[in-house]
Design an enzyme around this catalytic site. Structure first.
Site, PDB file in Angstrom:
ATOM      1  N   HIS A 117      21.727  14.394  30.697  1.00 56.16           N
ATOM      2  CA  HIS A 117      21.751  14.013  29.286  1.00 56.16           C
ATOM      3  C   HIS A 117      21.290  12.576  29.056  1.00 56.16           C
ATOM      4  O   HIS A 117      21.018  12.188  27.936  1.00 56.16           O
ATOM      5  CB  HIS A 117      23.121  14.275  28.648  1.00 56.16           C
ATOM      6  CG  HIS A 117      24.220  13.377  29.093  1.00 56.16           C
ATOM      7  ND1 HIS A 117      25.171  13.752  30.021  1.00 56.16           N
ATOM      8  CD2 HIS A 117      24.557  12.121  28.719  1.00 56.16           C
ATOM      9  CE1 HIS A 117      26.029  12.769  30.194  1.00 56.16           C
ATOM     10  NE2 HIS A 117      25.684  11.765  29.407  1.00 56.16           N
ATOM     11  N   ASP A 148      24.134  19.071  34.475  1.00 51.25           N
ATOM     12  CA  ASP A 148      24.015  17.715  33.956  1.00 51.25           C
ATOM     13  C   ASP A 148      23.661  16.713  35.056  1.00 51.25           C
ATOM     14  O   ASP A 148      24.256  15.639  35.154  1.00 51.25           O
ATOM     15  CB  ASP A 148      25.295  17.289  33.236  1.00 51.25           C
ATOM     16  CG  ASP A 148      25.031  16.183  32.213  1.00 51.25           C
ATOM     17  OD1 ASP A 148      23.859  15.802  32.041  1.00 51.25           O
ATOM     18  OD2 ASP A 148      25.992  15.698  31.607  1.00 51.25           O
ATOM     19  N   SER A 232      27.235   6.749  31.484  1.00 54.50           N
ATOM     20  CA  SER A 232      26.706   7.994  32.027  1.00 54.50           C
ATOM     21  C   SER A 232      25.731   7.729  33.162  1.00 54.50           C
ATOM     22  O   SER A 232      24.789   6.938  33.030  1.00 54.50           O
ATOM     23  CB  SER A 232      25.977   8.794  30.942  1.00 54.50           C
ATOM     24  OG  SER A 232      26.871   9.496  30.144  1.00 54.50           O
TER      25      SER A 232
END
Length: 433
Positions: A117, A148, A232
């Site tokens: 992402h 992911d 992230s």
């Protein structure tokens, strides 16, 4: 089909008010835009898809490759791990956005592990190596959307410091950890200590605005280290090395403890080795997907008129969005619909729609794309691809799923004036999904 906003945060990154909501730890700046999809076709090419030079599975380290325990507590862990981190910045031109996250160098030649992402929908990616401050353009080697996980290559990089890799199979509840990342997209690595609070957790996470479908991930490491937007793709590290990849966090408030989640490093490295070796699968895409270059609405509705009405509803009843300096378009002779767009910031639902009962309605086309070159515009409806009937946007995505960049396809479409045309489209490589 790529939803317009995916796992990206608003102009002032903040966390949701609901403590039960998990959000991906990615920070971004969004432009005003119509909520549509940018159509690309998923594919699973063989080795070297889209011209990507594959490094080979041996370029990705195995779990437990850290050179001895990182003794000495939090500061010792940070000292060892931080030089191998990368600050990732992406431009998402077609979505009128920019995003920021984190990555981990796993190979001295510039292979970087991060979340999918973080790079999803990107039209350009750069990575700034923390240890040197040098910024490199990056290429997508491949990604696993369902897990992911993504692997990118910093171009022309060499001699980089790598992160020390631990073994997530040895992690236990109560272990001391440090979460690191480009918190809030500020361009600097911050550190948050904590402990492992649970293992093998299943979570559902989404972007802050909730404008895309949520994502379910299993086998996650849970921690009370405060994982926030921008983290992230960063490391969750212990004295044994990096044991996980920061992925999502809750929306903690003053009455609630922070809860973060990381993908176990063994899982992430297994997928990274598959990507590096060019082993495409039902979940792993190598390189870039093929690019058609049209904005469409999601769903299985066969009626183009219903598809247009849904877009009007999704956009709050308006025909478009406020203007933005990041977008430019070229007006048609009628002045009612732009011939093409450079992004979705000025995209409007077409007022004139092809007089057909079924097909995939084109909301707009990207300037310079295969669709624009073939003469497709907003309001046209695609009714067939290579002679196969198209009954909805979902049908179109499904049919295109078997094609690759470089393929030429035949597209039958009807213009808003009712003219039926069959055109050849040469698919190019598009943003990762």
């Amino acid at each position: 089909m790529l939803e317009d906003t995916g796992y990206r945060y608003g102009p002032s990154p903040r966390r949701r008010g609901s403590g039960n909501m998990l959000t991906h730890a990615l920070t971004a700046i969004l432009g005003a835009a119509l909520a549509v999809g940018l159509l690309l076709a998923f594919y699973n090419p063989g080795s070297g898809g889209s011209g990507v030079a594959l490094p080979g599975s041996g370029a990705v380290p195995a779990p437990g490759s850290a050179s001895g325990p990182l003794t000495g507590g939090e500061q010792a862990i940070v000292t060892k791990v931080k030089p191998g981190l990368v600050i990732i910045n992406t431009a998402l031109q077609y979505n009128s956005e920019a995003a920021a996250g984190t990555g981990m160098v796993v190979n001295a030649a510039g292979l970087v592990l991060t979340n999918n992402h973080v790079i999803e929908g990107s039209t350009s990616i750069t990575g700034t190596v923390v240890s040197t401050g040098k910024t490199y353009p990056a290429t997508v080697v491949g990604y696993d959307k369902t897990g992911d996980i993504a692997l990118i290559q910093l171009r022309n990089a060499s001699g980089l410091a790598t992160v020390p890799i631990g073994n997530s199979s040895s992690v236990k509840t109560g272990d001391a950890v440090v979460a690191m990342g480009n918190a809030e997209g500020q361009g600097a690595i911050t550190t948050k200590p904590g402990h492992v609070t649970a293992l093998n957790q299943s979570i559902t996470a989404s972007d802050e605005g909730g404008s895309t479908a949520s994502e379910t991930l299993a086998g996650m490491i849970q921690t009370n280290a405060d994982i926030v937007p921008g983290d992230s793709g960063g490391p969750l590290a212990s004295p044994a090395g990096v044991i996980g990849m920061d992925t999502a966090g809750n929306d903690a408030n003053d009455q609630e403890a922070s809860t973060g989640f990381a993908i176990p490093i063994n899982t992430a490295l297994s997928v990274a080795r598959q990507i590096a070796g060019g082993q495409a699968s039902s979940t792993v895409t190598i390189g870039y997907p093929p690019f058609v270059g049209i904005f469409i609405g999601p769903g299985s509705s066969s009626s183009p008129q219903a598809q247009a009405q849904q877009q009007e509803t999704d956009n709050g009843g308006g025909g478009g969005s406020s203007s933005s300096s990041s977008s430019s378009s070229s007006s048609s002779s009628s002045g009612s619909t732009a011939q093409c767009y450079t992004s979705n910031s000025d995209l409007t639902v077409p007022s004139a729609i092809a007089p057909v009962s079924s097909g995939a309605l084109i909301i707009g086309t990207i300037c310079g794309s295969p669709a624009a070159a073939a003469g497709l515009t907003g309001g046209a409806v695609i009714t067939a691809v290579n002679g196969q009937a198209i009954g909805s946007p979902d049908d179109l995505s499904g049919v295109l799923s078997r094609f690759h960049p470089g393929d030429t396809i035949s597209v039958t479409w009807v213009s808003p004036s009712g003219q039926r045309t069959t055109s050849s489209l040469h698919l190019t490589a598009g943003p990762p999904q």
